[in-house]
Design an enzyme around this catalytic site. Sequence first.
Site, PDB file in Angstrom:
ATOM      1  N   SER A  71       0.833  -1.201   0.000  1.00 15.25           N
ATOM      2  CA  SER A  71       0.000   0.000   0.000  1.00 15.25           C
ATOM      3  C   SER A  71       0.868   1.251   0.000  1.00 15.25           C
ATOM      4  O   SER A  71       1.981   1.255   0.544  1.00 15.25           O
ATOM      5  CB  SER A  71      -0.865  -0.023   1.263  1.00 15.25           C
ATOM      6  OG  SER A  71      -1.432   1.236   1.507  1.00 15.25           O
ATOM      7  N   LYS A  80       2.247  -3.795   6.610  1.00 17.07           N
ATOM      8  CA  LYS A  80       2.670  -3.717   5.198  1.00 17.07           C
ATOM      9  C   LYS A  80       4.171  -3.437   5.114  1.00 17.07           C
ATOM     10  O   LYS A  80       4.876  -4.006   4.281  1.00 17.07           O
ATOM     11  CB  LYS A  80       1.868  -2.641   4.460  1.00 17.07           C
ATOM     12  CG  LYS A  80       0.398  -2.963   4.293  1.00 17.07           C
ATOM     13  CD  LYS A  80       0.175  -4.202   3.427  1.00 17.07           C
ATOM     14  CE  LYS A  80      -1.282  -4.613   3.337  1.00 17.07           C
ATOM     15  NZ  LYS A  80      -1.507  -5.940   2.757  1.00 17.07           N
ATOM     16  N   TYR A 106      -1.908  -1.642  11.082  1.00 16.00           N
ATOM     17  CA  TYR A 106      -2.162  -2.107   9.714  1.00 16.00           C
ATOM     18  C   TYR A 106      -1.035  -1.666   8.785  1.00 16.00           C
ATOM     19  O   TYR A 106      -0.435  -2.466   8.057  1.00 16.00           O
ATOM     20  CB  TYR A 106      -3.513  -1.578   9.194  1.00 16.00           C
ATOM     21  CG  TYR A 106      -3.599  -1.603   7.687  1.00 16.00           C
ATOM     22  CD1 TYR A 106      -3.803  -2.797   7.001  1.00 16.00           C
ATOM     23  CD2 TYR A 106      -3.427  -0.429   6.932  1.00 16.00           C
ATOM     24  CE1 TYR A 106      -3.834  -2.817   5.616  1.00 16.00           C
ATOM     25  CE2 TYR A 106      -3.454  -0.448   5.556  1.00 16.00           C
ATOM     26  CZ  TYR A 106      -3.658  -1.642   4.898  1.00 16.00           C
ATOM     27  OH  TYR A 106      -3.672  -1.665   3.527  1.00 16.00           O
TER      28      TYR A 106
HETATM   29  C1  UD1 Z   1      -6.921   3.941   3.951  1.00 12.34           C
HETATM   30  C2  UD1 Z   1      -5.544   3.578   4.422  1.00 12.34           C
HETATM   31  C3  UD1 Z   1      -4.861   2.707   3.408  1.00 12.34           C
HETATM   32  C4  UD1 Z   1      -5.698   1.512   3.116  1.00 12.34           C
HETATM   33  C5  UD1 Z   1      -7.037   1.985   2.610  1.00 12.34           C
HETATM   34  C6  UD1 Z   1      -7.953   0.813   2.300  1.00 12.34           C
HETATM   35  C7  UD1 Z   1      -4.536   5.288   5.826  1.00 12.34           C
HETATM   36  C8  UD1 Z   1      -3.654   6.483   5.878  1.00 12.34           C
HETATM   37  N1  UD1 Z   1      -4.734   4.752   4.628  1.00 12.34           N
HETATM   38  O1  UD1 Z   1      -6.747   4.861   2.878  1.00 12.34           O
HETATM   39  O2  UD1 Z   1      -3.625   2.299   3.883  1.00 12.34           O
HETATM   40  O3  UD1 Z   1      -5.036   0.723   2.179  1.00 12.34           O
HETATM   41  O4  UD1 Z   1      -7.652   2.818   3.592  1.00 12.34           O
HETATM   42  O5  UD1 Z   1      -8.489   0.252   3.426  1.00 12.34           O
HETATM   43  O6  UD1 Z   1      -5.039   4.857   6.802  1.00 12.34           O
HETATM   44  N2  UD1 Z   1     -13.080  10.389   3.839  1.00 12.34           N
HETATM   45  C9  UD1 Z   1     -14.104  11.267   4.186  1.00 12.34           C
HETATM   46  N3  UD1 Z   1     -15.258  10.738   4.659  1.00 12.34           N
HETATM   47  C10 UD1 Z   1     -15.472   9.404   4.829  1.00 12.34           C
HETATM   48  C11 UD1 Z   1     -14.419   8.511   4.474  1.00 12.34           C
HETATM   49  C12 UD1 Z   1     -13.238   9.044   3.995  1.00 12.34           C
HETATM   50  O7  UD1 Z   1     -13.954  12.482   4.049  1.00 12.34           O
HETATM   51  O8  UD1 Z   1     -16.541   9.012   5.297  1.00 12.34           O
HETATM   52  C13 UD1 Z   1     -11.820  10.926   3.290  1.00 12.34           C
HETATM   53  C14 UD1 Z   1     -10.607  10.588   4.125  1.00 12.34           C
HETATM   54  O9  UD1 Z   1     -10.380  11.561   5.095  1.00 12.34           O
HETATM   55  C15 UD1 Z   1      -9.521  10.563   3.039  1.00 12.34           C
HETATM   56  C16 UD1 Z   1     -10.256  10.103   1.767  1.00 12.34           C
HETATM   57  O10 UD1 Z   1     -11.632  10.325   2.036  1.00 12.34           O
HETATM   58  O11 UD1 Z   1      -9.047  11.846   2.813  1.00 12.34           O
HETATM   59  C17 UD1 Z   1     -10.026   8.655   1.461  1.00 12.34           C
HETATM   60  O12 UD1 Z   1     -10.296   7.886   2.632  1.00 12.34           O
HETATM   61  P1  UD1 Z   1     -10.351   6.276   2.604  1.00 12.34           P
HETATM   62  O13 UD1 Z   1     -11.207   5.813   1.493  1.00 12.34           O
HETATM   63  O14 UD1 Z   1     -10.684   5.823   3.981  1.00 12.34           O
HETATM   64  O15 UD1 Z   1      -8.858   5.848   2.224  1.00 12.34           O
HETATM   65  P2  UD1 Z   1      -7.463   6.242   2.890  1.00 12.34           P
HETATM   66  O16 UD1 Z   1      -7.635   6.738   4.274  1.00 12.34           O
HETATM   67  O17 UD1 Z   1      -6.749   7.112   1.926  1.00 12.34           O
END
Ligand code: UD1
Length: 341
Positions: A127, A156, A152
């Site tokens: 990742s 990795k 987690y």
């Molecule tokens: C996370 C993990 C990554 C993992 C991936 C899949 C981290 C830093 N990264 O990615 O290692 O492989 O999940 O499980 O932990 N967001 C919102 N509202 C929501 C959900 C998300 O605003 O309800 C935003 C988050 O703040 C982020 C973006 O959307 O900026 C993407 O979030 P998400 O889909 O959870 O992925 P990551 O956090 O990037």
Amino acid sequence: MKDLILVTGGTGYIGSHTTVELIEAGYDVVIVDNLSNSDAKVLDGIEKITGVRPDLEILDCADYEAMKAVFVKYKNIKAAIHFAASKAVGESVQKPLLYYRNNLGSLITMLTLMSEFKCKGFVFSSSCTVYGQPDVLPVDENAPIKPAISPYGNTKQIAEEIIRDNAHAGASFNTVILRYFNPIGAHPSAVIGELPLGVPQNLIPYVTQTGAGIRPKLNVFGNDYNTPDGSCIRDYINVVDLAKAHVIAVKRLLEEKNKKNVEIFNLGTGRGLSVLEIINVFEKVSGVKLNFEIVGRREGDIEQVWANPEYANNVLGWKSETTVEDTLLSAWKWQQRLSGK
Ligand code: UD1
């Protein structure tokens, strides 16, 4: 005779899409999965798309004896793609030992058996989380590994080290490590896709469930980041494009085209999109107005990260192809199917 590929975690989100692409590329597939975060019904979807129902062995990949029995039963496994892992960042903070056991125990079992059964190639799901918040964007494979924020993420990083140490010690097979950015979307047929259990933690399933009225509103975690619109930026990569990279990696290993014992590739589009941009594109392609609210930052979130995918483009010969519009449309079609529309 077709080459047989073992896919651990093959009933999961990325595993199921990769199984489809492997079958369509002419490989035989055996899946190993303990169904801890997936449903065996996905086999119906895989069969519907490809006309082939891959074998499924339901067991825990960390169980050496059970895994060994799979290698004995299927005799000529040529390569393995190891997806099976726990991936919920928050849960890993609550249950670190579970994560170290599942993610590292299964890896060690797999690496041991790969050598014992003289398999040729191993593909590992890593990742972009290993980069943390990169100092330079877009981030390439030579960027330094930053201290992990969650157990987690740490699994990795440690997994990559274990793979390297094992290769250094003369493992009989070669490995391709794939560092995924943010995989999203579903198969264009809308027959398979992401199946989050309970309340989704990731952005896209939350967006599509909100669009479908299952969730009342989407929380946007922060608009005070140092980005153009203040929300976080990620590199969202289409899951089918991502799946195809695995097929290329397997082929590369079987044809011994790899240049090193362990090769690492970023799998991303090279383009960063903010949460607000994602909402905008989703509204455009779905025609649905999304109810969202800006709330506080989510602990542990990286501000911005996107890939430099040139090494994968030039050396692996893989490129992300699908537009984010088509990808979000595929996620929406999948959601509508799940909602019975
Ligand atoms: C996370 C993990 C990554 C993992 C991936 C899949 C981290 C830093 N990264 O990615 O290692 O492989 O999940 O499980 O932990 N967001 C919102 N509202 C929501 C959900 C998300 O605003 O309800 C935003 C988050 O703040 C982020 C973006 O959307 O900026 C993407 O979030 P998400 O889909 O959870 O992925 P990551 O956090 O990037």
